[in-house]
Design a protein around this motif. Structure first.
Motif, PDB file in Angstrom:
ATOM      1  N   ASP A  77       0.827  -1.201   0.000  1.00  0.00           N
ATOM      2  CA  ASP A  77       0.000   0.000   0.000  1.00  0.00           C
ATOM      3  C   ASP A  77       0.861   1.251   0.000  1.00  0.00           C
ATOM      4  N   ARG A  78       2.037   1.154   0.657  1.00  0.00           N
ATOM      5  CA  ARG A  78       2.960   2.303   0.740  1.00  0.00           C
ATOM      6  C   ARG A  78       4.370   1.846   0.518  1.00  0.00           C
ATOM      7  N   PHE A  79       5.107   2.635  -0.253  1.00  0.00           N
ATOM      8  CA  PHE A  79       6.533   2.411  -0.473  1.00  0.00           C
ATOM      9  C   PHE A  79       7.145   3.788  -0.653  1.00  0.00           C
ATOM     10  N   VAL A  80       7.619   4.384   0.453  1.00  0.00           N
ATOM     11  CA  VAL A  80       8.119   5.759   0.445  1.00  0.00           C
ATOM     12  C   VAL A  80       9.367   5.872   1.319  1.00  0.00           C
ATOM     13  N   ILE A  81      10.190   6.889   1.033  1.00  0.00           N
ATOM     14  CA  ILE A  81      11.308   7.230   1.910  1.00  0.00           C
ATOM     15  C   ILE A  81      10.738   8.107   3.017  1.00  0.00           C
ATOM     16  N   SER A  82      10.858   7.647   4.274  1.00  0.00           N
ATOM     17  CA  SER A  82      10.322   8.432   5.389  1.00  0.00           C
ATOM     18  C   SER A  82      11.394   9.291   6.059  1.00  0.00           C
ATOM     19  N   THR A  83      12.663   8.847   5.990  1.00  0.00           N
ATOM     20  CA  THR A  83      13.781   9.601   6.559  1.00  0.00           C
ATOM     21  C   THR A  83      14.976   9.449   5.646  1.00  0.00           C
ATOM     22  N   PRO A  84      15.657  10.515   5.297  1.00  0.00           N
ATOM     23  CA  PRO A  84      15.431  11.913   5.655  1.00  0.00           C
ATOM     24  C   PRO A  84      14.277  12.499   4.842  1.00  0.00           C
ATOM     25  N   GLN A  85      13.723  13.570   5.352  1.00  0.00           N
ATOM     26  CA  GLN A  85      12.649  14.245   4.647  1.00  0.00           C
ATOM     27  C   GLN A  85      13.234  15.178   3.599  1.00  0.00           C
ATOM     28  N   ALA A  86      12.429  15.500   2.608  1.00  0.00           N
ATOM     29  CA  ALA A  86      12.859  16.407   1.538  1.00  0.00           C
ATOM     30  C   ALA A  86      13.340  17.721   2.140  1.00  0.00           C
ATOM     31  N   GLY A  87      14.473  18.232   1.636  1.00  0.00           N
ATOM     32  CA  GLY A  87      15.024  19.498   2.088  1.00  0.00           C
ATOM     33  C   GLY A  87      15.916  19.393   3.309  1.00  0.00           C
ATOM     34  N   THR A  88      16.090  18.210   3.862  1.00  0.00           N
ATOM     35  CA  THR A  88      16.942  18.028   5.026  1.00  0.00           C
ATOM     36  C   THR A  88      18.373  18.436   4.690  1.00  0.00           C
ATOM     37  N   SER A  89      19.011  19.160   5.618  1.00  0.00           N
ATOM     38  CA  SER A  89      20.402  19.570   5.461  1.00  0.00           C
ATOM     39  C   SER A  89      21.270  18.738   6.390  1.00  0.00           C
ATOM     40  N   LEU A  90      22.269  18.081   5.815  1.00  0.00           N
ATOM     41  CA  LEU A  90      23.161  17.230   6.597  1.00  0.00           C
ATOM     42  C   LEU A  90      24.511  17.920   6.745  1.00  0.00           C
ATOM     43  N   PRO A  91      25.045  18.006   7.946  1.00  0.00           N
ATOM     44  CA  PRO A  91      26.326  18.682   8.128  1.00  0.00           C
ATOM     45  C   PRO A  91      27.534  17.822   7.759  1.00  0.00           C
ATOM     46  N   ASP A  92      27.382  16.492   7.728  1.00  0.00           N
ATOM     47  CA  ASP A  92      28.575  15.658   7.561  1.00  0.00           C
ATOM     48  C   ASP A  92      28.497  14.645   6.416  1.00  0.00           C
ATOM     49  N   GLY A  93      27.477  14.667   5.597  1.00  0.00           N
ATOM     50  CA  GLY A  93      27.398  13.774   4.443  1.00  0.00           C
ATOM     51  C   GLY A  93      27.054  12.345   4.772  1.00  0.00           C
ATOM     52  N   MET A  94      26.474  12.118   5.949  1.00  0.00           N
ATOM     53  CA  MET A  94      26.025  10.764   6.255  1.00  0.00           C
ATOM     54  C   MET A  94      24.662  10.802   6.909  1.00  0.00           C
ATOM     55  N   THR A  95      23.867   9.765   6.593  1.00  0.00           N
ATOM     56  CA  THR A  95      22.511   9.702   7.126  1.00  0.00           C
ATOM     57  C   THR A  95      21.952   8.304   6.975  1.00  0.00           C
ATOM     58  N   ALA A  96      21.007   7.998   7.832  1.00  0.00           N
ATOM     59  CA  ALA A  96      20.224   6.776   7.661  1.00  0.00           C
ATOM     60  C   ALA A  96      19.104   7.095   6.681  1.00  0.00           C
ATOM     61  N   VAL A  97      18.815   6.171   5.808  1.00  0.00           N
ATOM     62  CA  VAL A  97      17.680   6.296   4.893  1.00  0.00           C
ATOM     63  C   VAL A  97      16.700   5.207   5.297  1.00  0.00           C
ATOM     64  N   GLU A  98      15.525   5.651   5.757  1.00  0.00           N
ATOM     65  CA  GLU A  98      14.510   4.704   6.216  1.00  0.00           C
ATOM     66  C   GLU A  98      13.323   4.743   5.277  1.00  0.00           C
ATOM     67  N   LEU A  99      12.812   3.566   4.973  1.00  0.00           N
ATOM     68  CA  LEU A  99      11.652   3.446   4.105  1.00  0.00           C
ATOM     69  C   LEU A  99      10.436   3.059   4.921  1.00  0.00           C
TER      70      LEU A  99
END
Length: 166
Positions: A77-99
């Protein structure tokens, strides 16, 4: 006579199978350990546990893949990127991507992560990825859902993020 020949063939086949399942542990003069199926090399017989097996799947899949990429793929029913959100600014070039995958990802499906349209990480049976080493600037993240044959069945909407200068 034919029963006797058939019996000998069965006995011979059983003997070869039984021999093929015996593994011997051999230690040479330098202490190097090797394993072989050749009893003439010496060594001690090793008892191996039987390998687990599963019965073949006989029923047809519940949801045959019919959608094209970008269109709804019916088991979800849903298949979306929940984190990070659009427009998020990262200070160090690393992040978790959660679906957000609903219902949960089927065992025979995988997800691969795209960064700026290029595959960033191999397909995994996971709804969380870890990104590191993103260069400064704008980046577009997108996930692809792969079916059991490795075909892309669905893509998330792109999410744009910014990696800021430290």
């Amino acid at each position: 006579m034919s029963r006797w020949v058939a019996g000998m063939l069965v006995l011979s086949a059983w003997w070869h199978i039984a021999q093929a399942q015996t593994v011997y542990r051999v230690v040479d003069a330098q202490g190097k350990v090797t394993f072989t199926d050749n009893p003439e090399r010496g060594g001690e017989a090793v008892q191996l546990a039987p390998l687990p097996s599963m019965a073949p799947r006989t029923e047809a899949p519940l949801w045959p893949p019919q959608a094209r990429p970008g269109q709804p793929f019916m088991p979800y029913d849903r298949f979306v990127i929940s984190t990070p959100q659009a427009g998020t600014s990262l200070p160090d070039g690393m992040t978790a991507v959660e679906l957000h995958v609903s219902p949960p990802l089927r065992e025979d499906h995988q997800v691969q992560l795209l960064v700026n349209g290029e595959v960033s990480q191999s397909a995994l049976h996971s709804d969380v990825f870890w990104l590191t080493g993103l260069s400064e600037g704008y980046h577009q993240l997108q996930a692809e859902l792969l079916d059991s044959s490795g075909r892309v069945q669905h893509r998330t909407q792109p999410v744009s993020i910014i990696v800021a200068e430290n």
